[in-house]
Every structure is written in structure tokens, then in C-alpha cells.
Scaffold this motif. Structure first.
Motif, PDB file in Angstrom:
ATOM      1  N   SER A 171       0.815  -1.220   0.000  1.00 57.79           N
ATOM      2  CA  SER A 171       0.000   0.000   0.000  1.00 57.79           C
ATOM      3  C   SER A 171       0.846   1.266   0.000  1.00 57.79           C
ATOM      4  O   SER A 171       0.309   2.369   0.044  1.00 57.79           O
ATOM      5  N   GLY A 172       2.175   1.104  -0.004  1.00 58.45           N
ATOM      6  CA  GLY A 172       3.065   2.262  -0.012  1.00 58.45           C
ATOM      7  C   GLY A 172       3.382   2.816   1.363  1.00 58.45           C
ATOM      8  O   GLY A 172       4.020   3.859   1.477  1.00 58.45           O
ATOM      9  N   GLU A 173       2.958   2.110   2.412  1.00 61.83           N
ATOM     10  CA  GLU A 173       3.256   2.543   3.776  1.00 61.83           C
ATOM     11  C   GLU A 173       4.621   2.004   4.192  1.00 61.83           C
ATOM     12  O   GLU A 173       4.965   0.864   3.884  1.00 61.83           O
ATOM     13  N   MET A 174       5.385   2.826   4.906  1.00 58.93           N
ATOM     14  CA  MET A 174       6.694   2.393   5.393  1.00 58.93           C
ATOM     15  C   MET A 174       6.499   1.410   6.543  1.00 58.93           C
ATOM     16  O   MET A 174       5.773   1.712   7.497  1.00 58.93           O
ATOM     17  N   ILE A 175       7.134   0.235   6.449  1.00 60.03           N
ATOM     18  CA  ILE A 175       6.954  -0.789   7.477  1.00 60.03           C
ATOM     19  C   ILE A 175       8.242  -1.155   8.205  1.00 60.03           C
ATOM     20  O   ILE A 175       8.205  -1.766   9.263  1.00 60.03           O
ATOM     21  N   LEU A 176       9.404  -0.794   7.637  1.00 61.40           N
ATOM     22  CA  LEU A 176      10.682  -1.136   8.255  1.00 61.40           C
ATOM     23  C   LEU A 176      11.682  -0.033   7.970  1.00 61.40           C
ATOM     24  O   LEU A 176      11.824   0.403   6.824  1.00 61.40           O
ATOM     25  N   LEU A 177      12.366   0.410   9.018  1.00 65.23           N
ATOM     26  CA  LEU A 177      13.427   1.401   8.910  1.00 65.23           C
ATOM     27  C   LEU A 177      14.699   0.765   9.439  1.00 65.23           C
ATOM     28  O   LEU A 177      14.692   0.185  10.531  1.00 65.23           O
ATOM     29  N   ALA A 178      15.791   0.857   8.659  1.00 62.89           N
ATOM     30  CA  ALA A 178      17.057   0.243   9.070  1.00 62.89           C
ATOM     31  C   ALA A 178      18.167   1.279   9.143  1.00 62.89           C
ATOM     32  O   ALA A 178      18.244   2.183   8.306  1.00 62.89           O
ATOM     33  N   GLU A 179      19.012   1.106  10.133  1.00 64.64           N
ATOM     34  CA  GLU A 179      20.223   1.916  10.289  1.00 64.64           C
ATOM     35  C   GLU A 179      21.409   0.962  10.334  1.00 64.64           C
ATOM     36  O   GLU A 179      21.431   0.036  11.158  1.00 64.64           O
ATOM     37  N   PHE A 180      22.364   1.174   9.443  1.00 67.56           N
ATOM     38  CA  PHE A 180      23.531   0.306   9.363  1.00 67.56           C
ATOM     39  C   PHE A 180      24.786   1.062   9.735  1.00 67.56           C
ATOM     40  O   PHE A 180      24.944   2.235   9.409  1.00 67.56           O
ATOM     41  N   LYS A 181      25.679   0.354  10.384  1.00 72.45           N
ATOM     42  CA  LYS A 181      26.995   0.866  10.735  1.00 72.45           C
ATOM     43  C   LYS A 181      28.034  -0.102  10.183  1.00 72.45           C
ATOM     44  O   LYS A 181      27.744  -1.260   9.886  1.00 72.45           O
ATOM     45  N   ALA A 182      29.250   0.364  10.072  1.00 75.84           N
ATOM     46  CA  ALA A 182      30.360  -0.489   9.656  1.00 75.84           C
ATOM     47  C   ALA A 182      30.608  -1.548  10.735  1.00 75.84           C
ATOM     48  O   ALA A 182      30.325  -1.314  11.913  1.00 75.84           O
ATOM     49  N   PRO A 183      31.164  -2.701  10.348  1.00 74.65           N
ATOM     50  CA  PRO A 183      31.418  -3.752  11.340  1.00 74.65           C
ATOM     51  C   PRO A 183      32.291  -3.299  12.512  1.00 74.65           C
ATOM     52  O   PRO A 183      32.123  -3.779  13.625  1.00 74.65           O
ATOM     53  N   GLY A 184      33.174  -2.362  12.282  1.00 77.97           N
ATOM     54  CA  GLY A 184      34.048  -1.881  13.350  1.00 77.97           C
ATOM     55  C   GLY A 184      33.416  -0.833  14.247  1.00 77.97           C
ATOM     56  O   GLY A 184      34.033  -0.393  15.210  1.00 77.97           O
ATOM     57  N   VAL A 185      32.190  -0.429  13.947  1.00 81.66           N
ATOM     58  CA  VAL A 185      31.506   0.598  14.737  1.00 81.66           C
ATOM     59  C   VAL A 185      30.577  -0.089  15.738  1.00 81.66           C
ATOM     60  O   VAL A 185      29.711  -0.877  15.358  1.00 81.66           O
ATOM     61  N   LYS A 186      30.782   0.229  16.999  1.00 81.33           N
ATOM     62  CA  LYS A 186      29.953  -0.361  18.048  1.00 81.33           C
ATOM     63  C   LYS A 186      28.547   0.239  17.999  1.00 81.33           C
ATOM     64  O   LYS A 186      28.374   1.446  17.833  1.00 81.33           O
ATOM     65  N   ILE A 187      27.553  -0.618  18.155  1.00 75.69           N
ATOM     66  CA  ILE A 187      26.169  -0.154  18.262  1.00 75.69           C
ATOM     67  C   ILE A 187      26.015   0.438  19.667  1.00 75.69           C
ATOM     68  O   ILE A 187      26.255  -0.249  20.664  1.00 75.69           O
TER      69      ILE A 187
END
Length: 153
Positions: free
Chosen positions: A84-100
């Protein structure tokens, strides 16, 4: 030059190309070669994982969508839509060496204050966090995994 590292995701046949001593990865969503950076390595693995393992259609994924937060232009790493065009998932990615860190969650939270998306994904390719947002109760719950794509939602 970035040397790809083993991620905590299934391996995928990413198309890598060397051009003038730089390595590029083919982005299956934007259909072009992108300079291979640590964050792009993580993003491309997640795009493949979501498409091949979780059955999210490529046509409903958008990389680096623009948004304005506190009068600053920002880019979300990945947004997935439903039919339906609604946003259902938002992702934020970091480099493997960057701590979450807490700052990472604050970053995706500030993006989501604008979007109001029910599922959040934060990953550096080694650690993955999934959240379900309940806007009625104003709560965020960590969940153990992302749901498979459901064309009904």
C-alpha cells in the motif's frame, strides 16, 4: 581500501568489481556499482538477506531516502514499504568496526520520529537489533527477529 570481513549474516553472491584500484559492489536496488565501504558491505548483505531470506520484494525497498530532522537534511539507510506504499521497516547500518551504542538508537529514533515506522533494524553486520514500535502506547520493544514479508500488511 576496505577488505570485506565475515558478517553475522549468510554469505551472498555480491558482485564485486575492481576499477582503478578501487573495489565496487553492485547495488541490486539502485542497479549500479557503488564504492565498497564497510557500511555498504553491511547494507548490501542486509538487502540480500531481507529479499532472499525474509521475502521482502526488492521493488519495495529504498536506500538512502531523504528526510529532514531538526532542520537538517538526513538520509535513512534503508526503508521498506508494504504493497500500500506505507513504510513498514526502517534500518540503520553501521560499519562492522563501529559499536552499536545508545547514540545509534537515538539516531534511528530521531529518524523515526518523522516517519512513524513500526519495525526498526539496527546492525553493524555483527550485532543486530530489532524493535517493534507501538505508537499508541508510545513504547519500543526489542524482538528476537524480523518477521517475514507479508503482502497483506
Amino acid at each position: 581500501m576496505f577488505k570485506p570481513v565475515q558478517l553475522n549474516l549468510p554469505p551472498f553472491p555480491l558482485k564485486l568489481t575492481r576499477i582503478q584500484n578501487k573495489v565496487y559492489v553492485f547495488d541490486i536496488l539502485r542497479k549500479k556499482n557503488l564504492l565498497l565501504t564497510p557500511e555498504e558491505w553491511v547494507r548490501q548483505h542486509w538487502v540480500h538477506f531481507l529479499h532472499l531470506n525474509k521475502k521482502y520484494p526488492k521493488s519495495l525497498m529504498k536506500i538512502e531516502g531523504g528526510l529532514v530532522v531538526n532542520e537538517l537534511q538526513k538520509r535513512s539507510d534503508l526503508v521498506v514499504f508494504n504493497n500500500s506504499g506505507e513504510m513498514i521497516l526502517l534500518a540503520e547500518f553501521k560499519a562492522p568496526g563501529v559499536k552499536i551504542s545508545q547514540a545509534t538508537f537515538e539516531q534511528i529514533g530521531s529518524y523515526n520520529s518523522k516517519h512513524k515506522i513500526p519495525l526498526l533494524l539496527v546492525s553493524n553486520g555483527l550485532q543486530h537489533y530489532f524493535c517493534k514500535v507501538n505508537f499508541e502506547n508510545n513504547t519500543v520493544d526489542f524482538i528476537s527477529d524480523l518477521p517475514n514479508y507479508n503482502k497483506e500488511t
